[in-house]
Design an enzyme around this catalytic site. Sequence first.
Site, PDB file in Angstrom:
ATOM      1  N   LEU A  35     -15.284 -54.922 -10.351  1.00  0.00           N
ATOM      2  CA  LEU A  35     -14.049 -55.573  -9.921  1.00  0.00           C
ATOM      3  C   LEU A  35     -14.321 -56.515  -8.751  1.00  0.00           C
ATOM      4  CD1 LEU A  35     -11.532 -52.571 -10.032  1.00  0.00           C
ATOM      5  CD2 LEU A  35     -11.970 -54.305 -11.795  1.00  0.00           C
TER       6      LEU A  35
ATOM      7  N   GLY B 170     -18.802 -45.094 -11.308  1.00  0.00           N
ATOM      8  CA  GLY B 170     -18.578 -44.773  -9.908  1.00  0.00           C
ATOM      9  C   GLY B 170     -17.992 -45.966  -9.198  1.00  0.00           C
ATOM     10  N   GLY B 171     -17.263 -45.720  -8.078  1.00  0.00           N
ATOM     11  CA  GLY B 171     -16.665 -46.824  -7.345  1.00  0.00           C
ATOM     12  C   GLY B 171     -15.810 -47.678  -8.262  1.00  0.00           C
ATOM     13  N   ASP B 172     -16.053 -48.992  -8.260  1.00  0.00           N
ATOM     14  CA  ASP B 172     -15.303 -49.900  -9.129  1.00  0.00           C
ATOM     15  C   ASP B 172     -16.184 -50.444 -10.249  1.00  0.00           C
ATOM     16  OD1 ASP B 172     -16.850 -51.357  -7.325  1.00  0.00           O
ATOM     17  OD2 ASP B 172     -15.514 -53.083  -7.361  1.00  0.00           O
ATOM     18  N   GLU B 173     -17.179 -49.651 -10.645  1.00  0.00           N
ATOM     19  CA  GLU B 173     -18.072 -50.052 -11.737  1.00  0.00           C
ATOM     20  C   GLU B 173     -17.719 -49.301 -13.016  1.00  0.00           C
ATOM     21  OE1 GLU B 173     -21.988 -49.286 -10.149  1.00  0.00           O
ATOM     22  OE2 GLU B 173     -22.212 -51.389  -9.572  1.00  0.00           O
TER      23      GLU B 173
END
Length: 304
Positions: free
Chosen positions: A181, A221-224
């Site tokens: 993102l 994970g995160g925005d991946e």
Amino acid sequence: MGMVEDRKWHANNLQLEFYIFQSSSAAMMIIDTEFKIVNINPAFTAITGFCVTEIENKRLKKVFDLFVNYELETEIVSEVNDKGFWRGELDICSKYQNNFTAVVLIDSIKIENTPLENCGFVVIFLDITEHQQREDELRYHAEIDPLTRLANRKLFFQQFDNAIALAKRSDDNVAILYLDLDGFKQVNDRLGHGIGDEILIEVAKRLKQCVRESDTVARLGGDEFVIILNRTSKLLVHETAQRIIDSLTITVNEKGLELNISSSIGIAIYPDDSENPLMLLKFADAAMYCAKKKGKHQYCWHVD
């Protein structure tokens, strides 16, 4: 031990064995050497709905036809005759249409001073529905991202390996889309992780709407995020990537701030780019960074 005491001991044992048979929470059937039903205990009636008068003297096959969901009687009888026992799981459908899975144990009844071929068998049914539900829950929590309810990294690699194995057999293509993102860090830094989590949940929802049921959407994970497109073509990959780019153009208005979020996507194709899952993921990741360098809000293909 005298004869009287011996008889008394045997009588007490028989009484105890009958009590165990009647009071056990495990469903039991007694069958003779011709695989006809001799007796059942109350637990059997409780889980299947059938009483002894309905099945007494019927062959095992006829009884299994009443409540077992598939044909196994020939295999079971053959193995019992060969080994003296059988173990397996059966899907049970009770008289009241309640379905459950049971571990079924069939063992020879050994009677002292009686040839084995003249003895019968005990059949025990153990309902494992709750155990299976607990296993399913544990498996779910081990393979699903708790925030977005998407596949997590572990399940993604399992699905990716399966997709490639299937593609090898059917001479098909598999595409991997690696997505990040744009502008998400700004949202987290300026609006907090609560708003960030809401964005991730919305992104997951939109991603699932952009792909087919047969495809896989996962959060690494995160925005991946990563997407596996099964049995695909370059045209379909292009259409899907563009649909995702359009769908993930999000404006966040919060606390007097207006922040824009978009997505950058990298694409790698099996078997054109590689036949190795890890290399395909690496290539898609690198292509995603190329999309970011080119100005974000777009997708790039892996090129050698």
